[in-house]
Design an enzyme around this catalytic site. Structure first.
Site, PDB file in Angstrom:
ATOM      1  CG  ASP A  38      -1.775   1.236   1.429  1.00  0.00           C
ATOM      2  OD1 ASP A  38      -2.376   1.525   0.385  1.00  0.00           O
ATOM      3  OD2 ASP A  38      -1.801   1.832   2.364  1.00  0.00           O
ATOM      4  NE  ARG A  39       0.596   7.266  -2.640  1.00  0.00           N
ATOM      5  CZ  ARG A  39       0.384   8.370  -3.467  1.00  0.00           C
ATOM      6  NH1 ARG A  39       0.515   8.241  -4.614  1.00  0.00           N
ATOM      7  NH2 ARG A  39      -0.370   9.137  -2.855  1.00  0.00           N
ATOM      8  CG  ASP A  40      -1.187   7.812   0.299  1.00  0.00           C
ATOM      9  OD1 ASP A  40      -0.245   8.279   0.080  1.00  0.00           O
ATOM     10  OD2 ASP A  40      -2.095   7.881  -0.355  1.00  0.00           O
ATOM     11  CD  GLN A  82      -3.751   7.827  -4.460  1.00  0.00           C
ATOM     12  OE1 GLN A  82      -3.989   9.180  -4.399  1.00  0.00           O
ATOM     13  NE2 GLN A  82      -3.127   7.190  -3.656  1.00  0.00           N
TER      14      GLN A  82
END
Length: 203
Positions: A38-40, A82
Site C-alpha cells: 500500500d502507499r499512503d 486514490q
C-alpha cells in the site's frame, strides 16, 4: 575452448519431446514471489490525499525496504486507493507525476517499483467520470489481480503490506498473505517477512 560446470535448470530444446516439456516448465521457472505495498501510511506518511511531491514524506526505512525486495529478487508493486480523484481534490496527472518522482527518487539508491497500480474511483465521488464502485478499489482485489495476470508472480509465496484492514481484506481476496504495518521502520518490519529466501524460483 573452455567449459564451465553448471548444475542449474537446463532444457535442450533440440528434440520435440524437450521442446514440448519447455512449454510448461519454463513459465514455472521464471515465476517470482512479489511484495505488494500500500502507499499512503506504508511507504509515505499519510497526510490525507497526498498528491504533491512537496507533501510526500517517506516512512522511515521505506526506500530501503523496497531495495531489499529488489535485491532479494521479489517483484515489487504499489497498490493504492486514490479516491481523491473522484472527490475532485486532484487529477490523474498528479498521481502519475508523483509516482514518476518516486521512481526517480528510488533510482538514486538503486531501487525500483515494478508497477504502480491505483484506483481513482469512489461511489460517493463528486466527479462524474470517477463516481462509481470499482472491483479495483480495496478491499476488492482488482489491482492485485491485475498484477498477477500481467506478471509472472508466484502467488503462494507473495505478500502484501498495508496499514488498514481493507488492505488485508484485498490480499485475502486475491489469495496472498497480508501483513498489517502499524508504523515504525518499514525495513525492520519487512525483513523477517522475507526471511532468508529469494523471490526467485529455485532449481
Amino acid at each position: 575452448m573452455r567449459a564451465n560446470l553448471y548444475d542449474g535448470f537446463f532444457i535442450d530444446i533440440g528434440v520435440p519431446a524437450d521442446f514440448e516439456r519447455a512449454q510448461t516448465e519454463l513459465p514455472e521457472r521464471v515465476r517470482r514471489s512479489a511484495v505488494f505495498f500500500d502507499r499512503d501510511g506504508v511507504l509515505n506518511i499519510d497526510k490525507a490525499y497526498v498528491h504533491k511531491v512537496e507533501d510526500f514524506e517517506w516512512v522511515a526505512g521505506a526506500r530501503e525496504a523496497i531495495k531489499l525486495c529488489n535485491d532479494r529478487g521479489y517483484l515489487t508493486f504499489v497498490v493504492t486507493n486514490q479516491a481523491g480523484v473522484a472527490r475532485g481534490y486532484y487529477g490523474i496527472e498528479a498521481i502519475q507525476t508523483l509516482h514518476d518522482w518516486i521512481s526517480r527518487d528510488l533510482a538514486e539508491i538503486g531501487a525500483h517499483i515494478d508497477e504502480f497500480q491505483y484506483c481513482p474511483y469512489h461511489e460517493e465521488g463528486v466527479v462524474a467520470e470517477w463516481r462509481q464502485a470499482s472491483d479495483r478499489r480495496k478491499p476488492a482485489p482488482g489491482m492485485i489481480l491485475d498484477c498477477l495476470k500481467g506478471w509472472p508472480v508466484r502467488k503462494e509465496s507473495s505478500l502484501l503490506v498495508g496499514d488498514m484492514p481493507h488492505d488485508l481484506q484485498a490480499a485475502a481476496a486475491a489469495g496472498i498473505a497480508g501483513h498489517l504495518f502499524k508504523g515504525g521502520d518499514l525495513l525492520s518490519f519487512i525483513r523477517p517477512l522475507l526471511g532468508a529466501n529469494s523471490g526467485l524460483i529455485g532449481p
